[in-house]
Design a protein around this motif. Structure first.
Motif, mmCIF file in Angstrom:
data_model
loop_
_atom_site.group_PDB
_atom_site.id
_atom_site.type_symbol
_atom_site.label_atom_id
_atom_site.label_comp_id
_atom_site.label_asym_id
_atom_site.label_seq_id
_atom_site.Cartn_x
_atom_site.Cartn_y
_atom_site.Cartn_z
ATOM 1 N N ALA A 129 0.711 -1.264 0.137
ATOM 2 C CA ALA A 129 -0.158 -0.031 -0.004
ATOM 3 C C ALA A 129 0.792 1.332 -0.010
ATOM 4 O O ALA A 129 0.292 2.296 -0.575
ATOM 5 N N ALA A 130 2.093 1.106 0.616
ATOM 6 C CA ALA A 130 2.843 2.442 0.679
ATOM 7 C C ALA A 130 3.688 2.585 -0.593
ATOM 8 O O ALA A 130 4.532 3.549 -0.754
ATOM 9 N N MET A 131 3.584 1.626 -1.887
ATOM 10 C CA MET A 131 4.547 1.657 -2.880
ATOM 11 C C MET A 131 4.152 3.051 -3.640
ATOM 12 O O MET A 131 3.127 3.374 -3.774
ATOM 13 N N LEU A 132 5.078 3.629 -4.246
ATOM 14 C CA LEU A 132 5.271 4.740 -5.141
ATOM 15 C C LEU A 132 6.285 4.430 -6.260
ATOM 16 O O LEU A 132 7.009 3.678 -6.176
ATOM 17 N N ARG A 133 5.613 4.644 -7.462
ATOM 18 C CA ARG A 133 6.725 4.422 -8.582
ATOM 19 C C ARG A 133 7.922 5.698 -9.030
ATOM 20 O O ARG A 133 7.424 6.762 -9.085
ATOM 21 N N LEU A 134 9.130 5.290 -8.774
ATOM 22 C CA LEU A 134 9.933 6.071 -8.949
ATOM 23 C C LEU A 134 10.442 6.011 -10.567
ATOM 24 O O LEU A 134 10.643 5.247 -11.038
ATOM 25 N N SER A 135 10.631 7.398 -11.095
ATOM 26 C CA SER A 135 11.123 7.721 -12.248
ATOM 27 C C SER A 135 12.466 8.406 -12.281
ATOM 28 O O SER A 135 12.493 9.420 -11.455
ATOM 29 N N THR A 136 13.633 7.597 -12.577
ATOM 30 C CA THR A 136 14.896 8.450 -12.456
ATOM 31 C C THR A 136 15.082 9.402 -13.755
ATOM 32 O O THR A 136 14.554 9.101 -14.990
ATOM 33 N N ILE A 137 15.461 10.434 -13.555
ATOM 34 C CA ILE A 137 15.535 11.511 -14.425
ATOM 35 C C ILE A 137 16.779 12.142 -14.388
ATOM 36 O O ILE A 137 17.587 12.139 -13.464
ATOM 37 N N ARG A 138 17.040 13.053 -15.807
ATOM 38 C CA ARG A 138 18.168 13.806 -15.643
ATOM 39 C C ARG A 138 17.833 15.254 -15.579
ATOM 40 O O ARG A 138 16.488 15.852 -15.821
ATOM 41 N N SER A 139 18.878 16.164 -14.997
ATOM 42 C CA SER A 139 18.507 17.578 -14.631
ATOM 43 C C SER A 139 18.859 18.107 -15.959
ATOM 44 O O SER A 139 19.229 17.737 -16.863
ATOM 45 N N HIS A 140 18.397 19.560 -16.032
ATOM 46 C CA HIS A 140 18.199 20.477 -17.183
ATOM 47 C C HIS A 140 19.950 20.627 -17.353
ATOM 48 O O HIS A 140 20.280 20.886 -18.574
ATOM 49 N N ASP A 141 20.833 20.361 -16.389
ATOM 50 C CA ASP A 141 22.486 20.514 -16.594
ATOM 51 C C ASP A 141 22.968 19.274 -16.642
ATOM 52 O O ASP A 141 24.144 19.278 -15.644
ATOM 53 N N GLN A 142 22.579 18.326 -17.325
ATOM 54 C CA GLN A 142 23.070 16.944 -17.309
ATOM 55 C C GLN A 142 22.975 16.457 -18.712
ATOM 56 O O GLN A 142 21.848 16.761 -19.501
ATOM 57 N N TYR A 143 23.970 15.787 -19.235
ATOM 58 C CA TYR A 143 23.819 14.882 -20.527
ATOM 59 C C TYR A 143 24.200 13.560 -20.169
ATOM 60 O O TYR A 143 25.093 13.003 -19.907
ATOM 61 N N ASN A 144 23.008 12.512 -20.353
ATOM 62 C CA ASN A 144 23.063 11.244 -19.686
ATOM 63 C C ASN A 144 23.836 11.189 -18.402
ATOM 64 O O ASN A 144 23.380 11.751 -17.235
ATOM 65 N N THR A 145 25.012 10.704 -18.468
ATOM 66 C CA THR A 145 25.573 10.507 -16.964
ATOM 67 C C THR A 145 26.764 11.881 -16.603
ATOM 68 O O THR A 145 27.171 11.768 -15.727
ATOM 69 N N THR A 146 26.805 12.514 -17.630
ATOM 70 C CA THR A 146 27.696 13.637 -17.419
ATOM 71 C C THR A 146 27.030 14.817 -16.920
ATOM 72 O O THR A 146 25.884 15.373 -17.139
ATOM 73 N N ILE A 147 27.505 15.166 -15.554
ATOM 74 C CA ILE A 147 26.857 16.209 -14.783
ATOM 75 C C ILE A 147 27.767 17.800 -15.039
ATOM 76 O O ILE A 147 28.865 17.814 -14.994
ATOM 77 N N MET A 165 7.786 14.957 -5.182
ATOM 78 C CA MET A 165 6.625 14.110 -4.869
ATOM 79 C C MET A 165 5.552 14.997 -5.000
ATOM 80 O O MET A 165 5.192 16.401 -4.891
ATOM 81 N N ASN A 166 4.262 14.174 -5.117
ATOM 82 C CA ASN A 166 2.757 14.845 -5.160
ATOM 83 C C ASN A 166 2.517 15.095 -3.801
ATOM 84 O O ASN A 166 2.811 14.529 -2.858
ATOM 85 N N ARG A 167 1.864 16.544 -3.598
ATOM 86 C CA ARG A 167 1.739 17.249 -2.388
ATOM 87 C C ARG A 167 0.818 16.169 -1.638
ATOM 88 O O ARG A 167 0.735 15.962 -0.274
ATOM 89 N N ALA A 168 -0.317 15.562 -2.191
ATOM 90 C CA ALA A 168 -1.331 14.688 -1.563
ATOM 91 C C ALA A 168 -0.707 13.562 -1.256
ATOM 92 O O ALA A 168 -1.057 13.038 -0.006
ATOM 93 N N ASP A 169 0.450 12.778 -1.966
ATOM 94 C CA ASP A 169 0.909 11.671 -1.186
ATOM 95 C C ASP A 169 1.631 12.013 -0.168
ATOM 96 O O ASP A 169 1.942 11.296 0.777
ATOM 97 N N SER A 226 3.150 8.749 -8.240
ATOM 98 C CA SER A 226 4.418 8.947 -8.898
ATOM 99 C C SER A 226 5.511 9.906 -8.459
ATOM 100 O O SER A 226 5.041 10.858 -7.875
ATOM 101 N N ILE A 227 6.942 9.580 -8.392
ATOM 102 C CA ILE A 227 7.732 10.128 -7.758
ATOM 103 C C ILE A 227 9.023 10.406 -8.618
ATOM 104 O O ILE A 227 9.053 9.319 -9.633
ATOM 105 N N ALA A 228 9.638 11.279 -8.644
ATOM 106 C CA ALA A 228 11.014 11.415 -9.495
ATOM 107 C C ALA A 228 12.145 11.948 -8.499
ATOM 108 O O ALA A 228 12.261 12.573 -7.778
#
Length: 772
Positions: free
Chosen positions: A642-660, A679-683, A723-725
């Motif tokens: 019941a506590a499960m949230l789905r995590l999406s891993t994302i890149r920042s705007h100042d990132q190219y793949n694994t290059t930070i 996170m969603n505020r309601a979650d 959903s979280i990221a």
């Protein structure tokens, strides 16, 4: 977390003066404002080099400046005056370097000469090129079987280098080709051919000027493919509806200012982009698409009953497709209540968006890794193809499917042979052209290669570019496995984590970059790349190499081949001297694609590879475009927690793949830290998590392995419910190795089941992060 970390809303349009400022800042910080600015004028032009930061094609309209903020950063960090030389390695042990961040490693500058790891001192020390190749050759010949070696390829690798790499590795005796495409668009490469007969997009850049509707699903265009925004701006100015489907609203798809538009820049104006935003849940795209199809079928039934024009293209369906009746039955059996629950969208919005699609006579559907990186990613892509088939959106202007690729030649590498599952027809041609018997057994993709390292059956890893160790799942487990290898080889321009997590022997081999001049025995050379729309174009560097000790990727591949296969009759040395000879052999192996390669590539715009669906030709087993079914609605295996949230891993705007490039993400209002979870505020309220409190994430898995990341700041953000990221590679350790797309093996990084738990640390710095 850094002491100066803070959070503040970014309310400006994407692009515009913010992008211009960031570009200038990157050039100045790397001390290359002069030569960097000159090089930018040559980027993505016929007599210059192709940007290494993305695979978006050049527009049909000519512009003086054909680059984006990300491309400028990539060039600045590549052309930097900073150097990682022998003095640097003398100052820093590997243990010391491991304690630094990926951003710090990137900031140190260009590699200058080949280095060998010395276990006695825990330092890298200089090694001659001849000695380095001898180590590689001795190690590969000393294996019990060629399948004990893994040969990785980055999507920045040119067609010529990738082709020779594939020849070398198969002449050596294996099809082990873990490739960066395995981690991004492999579901496209494996799933789409079942639908339309090819694992590539079917649109060209000119189609965007003719489209009547554009859908963008699971793609953060402004960060991952900023040059695409120009086409979207022009489409919106024509009144074309653009539908964005994403669990996270993205700044560029809300409002965008084209930095090269003098009027907009002078007046601080902008263009609204998305006419409709579908705030889908993570894993809800298949449900959304089924809801659209359900609406279309209802509209078609109503049209038939009223004697009105058809909504669906029944002629296309009759003449060009198979499986329509089974699809209709599946959609009819799907309940709206389930569609709404899984998608997170209201039925009314899905019907409204379906009506946009129904009114359009030419629709492009774009998608990114928000679609591909799920356990059923390949099958979701097939549903996108189903949607397009229903209205005949293949083989006509302004219509088709558009996978938005990341790496600048990730598609080309696959075209020229980087494939762990080669066809027999290709192997027959390869063997005939080069005079050897290629191995027939399928090799390893990324997940298989890591498993082979874990179980000890892999002993050597060679990485032709990239940062393999920080792109893959299960970081800590992968670290341990990589360190047990006999030899690791990193072929690169910059220092990265992959050079520090190494085998008992390790080499770093520095290469000439895409932007640098490549001169060989027959004179200046050029290479080619294939962009995301199957255009093959030439790339010629314009900057002097950053060190006289650098070698081209092609020379490194050929010399590894000669050192490993001293009796080989393949003329490796000739290919180093003259890249035209490589293109001649490419034409021999792929006559349908690359015939007269050296002649056709002389055209300033290059040439376009044949994409059969553009001519309504279907290279499928049925000889038709196939409507394929999606079982149920879940894109990922259900989790009973019941506590499960789905995590999406994302890149920042100042990132190219694994290059930070920095620790900030201005479009999302995050500054000087990457240790956050959106996170969603309601979650958050439901789970008792305060905004800006410290939390930890724990993976929900049944394999008995505990995976946890501490020290994250929970930020209220307009995520969809459930959903979280958070950023990768920092959160890659939460992704189990067996959490991957069932058809392609691509890690399901956009839907990791986790729980959020309290961390005992103090509150994060103050500041507001408000909805976009």
């Amino acid at each position: 977390m850094a002491d100066d970390a803070h959070f503040a809303p970014y309310t400006h349009p994407a692009g515009g003066w913010g992008a211009a400022k960031a570009t200038a800042k990157a050039l100045l910080e790397q001390s290359v404002a002069g030569k960097g600015s000159r090089a930018l004028l040559a980027m993505n032009h016929p007599d210059g080099f192709k940007c290494p930061s993305c695979a978006w094609p050049n527009p049909e309209r000519e512009k003086t400046l054909e680059f984006c903020e990300n491309g400028a950063k990539a060039l600045a960090f590549e052309a930097t005056k900073r150097r990682v030389d022998r003095a640097f390695f003398a100052r820093h042990s590997v243990a010391d370097l491991m304690a630094h961040s990926d951003y710090w490693l990137e900031e140190q500058g260009r590699l200058t000469e080949p280095m060998r790891y010395d276990p006695a001192t825990d330092h890298y020390i200089p090694v001659g090129w001849d000695d380095a190749f001898a180590i590689i050759g001795d190690s590969l010949r000393g294996l019990d079987h060629p399948d004990q070696a893994e040969f990785y390829t980055s999507g920045r690798t040119s067609n010529e280098a990738a082709f020779l790499y594939s020849v070398f590795v198969r002449a050596y005796g294996t099809n082990n080709f873990p490739d960066c495409s395995n981690m991004c668009h492999e579901p496209t490469s494996r799933g789409l051919p079942m639908s339309i007969g090819i694992g590539k997009g079917t649109v060209v850049i000119g189609d965007f000027a003719k489209a009547e509707a554009i859908f963008i699903i699971g793609q953060n265009t402004g960060t991952n493919s900023p040059r695409m925004m120009t086409e979207l701006v022009h489409a919106r100015k024509r009144g074309v509806p653009i539908v964005a489907v994403n669990p996270m609203p993205e700044r560029a798809l809300i409002r965008f200012t084209e930095p090269q538009d003098p009027v907009k820049m002078a007046t601080f104006g902008s263009t609204p982009i998305a006419s409709e935003f579908c705030h889908v849940r993570i894993g809800g795209d298949a449900a959304f698409l089924k809801g659209m199809m359900k609406t279309l079928f209802a509209m078609q039934d109503a049209a038939e009953a009223a004697g009105a024009p058809n909504v669906l293209d029944l002629d296309f369906i009759r003449d060009h497709t198979a499986g329509f009746d089974a699809l209709r039955a599946d959609i009819d059996a799907t309940d709206w209540a389930d569609i709404v629950r899984v998608s997170g969208l209201e039925e009314e919005q899905i019907r409204r968006v379906a009506a946009i699609y129904a009114r359009s006579n030419a629709t492009i559907m774009c998608f990114g890794m928000g679609v591909t990186q799920h356990q059923q990613g390949a099958r979701v892509i097939q549903q996108i193809a189903n949607m397009l088939m229903l209205k005949g959106n293949f083989g006509k202007p302004g219509a088709g499917i558009c996978p938005v690729r990341g790496h600048s030649n990730v598609q080309g590498d696959r075209t020229v042979g980087i494939d762990e599952k080669p066809t027999d027809a290709y192997l027959d041609r390869l063997g005939s052209v080069f005079g050897f018997a290629p191995p027939r057994a399928h090799g390893h993709h990324v997940v298989d290669s890591v498993k082979a390292m874990i179980d000890g059956t892999a002993r050597v890893f060679i990485g032709l570019g990239g940062n393999f160790i920080h792109a893959i799942p299960d970081t800590e487990i992968a670290y341990e496995a990589m360190r047990r290898l006999d030899l690791t080889v990193g072929i690169a321009t910059k220092l990265n984590r992959g050079h520090l997590v190494h085998g008992r022997q390790a080499l770093i081999l520095p290469v000439i970059s895409r932007s640098e001049i490549d001169v060989q025995a027959t004179g200046p050379q050029f290479v080619t790349i294939e962009d995301a729309m199957s255009n093959v174009t030439a790339s010629r560097g314009v900057l002097e190499p950053s060190s006289p000790h650098l070698r081209s990727e092609i020379e490194i591949v050929c010399r590894m081949a000669r050192a490993t296969l001293p009796a080989s009759t393949i003329p490796w040395e000739q290919y180093v001297d003259d890249y035209n000879l490589i293109r001649d052999r490419l034409a021999d192996v792929y006559p349908d694609l690359f015939a007269d390669f050296n002649t056709r590539i002389k055209a300033p715009e290059g040439f376009h590879l044949t994409i059969p669906p553009r001519n309504r030709v279907w290279k499928t087993s049925s000889g038709r475009a196939n409507f394929l079914l999606f079982d149920g609605l879940d894109e990922d295996r259900p989790v009973d927690d019941a506590a499960m949230l789905r995590l999406s891993t994302i890149r920042s705007h100042d990132q190219y793949n694994t290059t930070i490039y920095s620790n900030s993400d201005r479009y999302r209002g995050v500054y000087n830290t990457r240790m956050v979870v959106f996170m969603n505020r309601a979650d958050m309220a439901e789970q008792g998590i305060a905004d800006r409190s410290h939390v930890a994430l724990e993976t929900i898995a049944d394999d008995g392995i505990a995976r946890r990341v501490d020290g994250l700041v929970a930020l209220a953000y307009p995520m969809s419910r459930g959903s979280i990221a958070g950023y990768y590679p920092e959160l890659n350790s939460l992704m189990p190795l067996d959490h991957f797309d069932e058809i392609s093996g691509t890690p399901a990084a956009k839907s990791i089941p986790v729980r959020v738990v309290a961390d005992s640390r103090n509150q994060a710095p103050a500041g507001d992060l408000i909805p976009i």
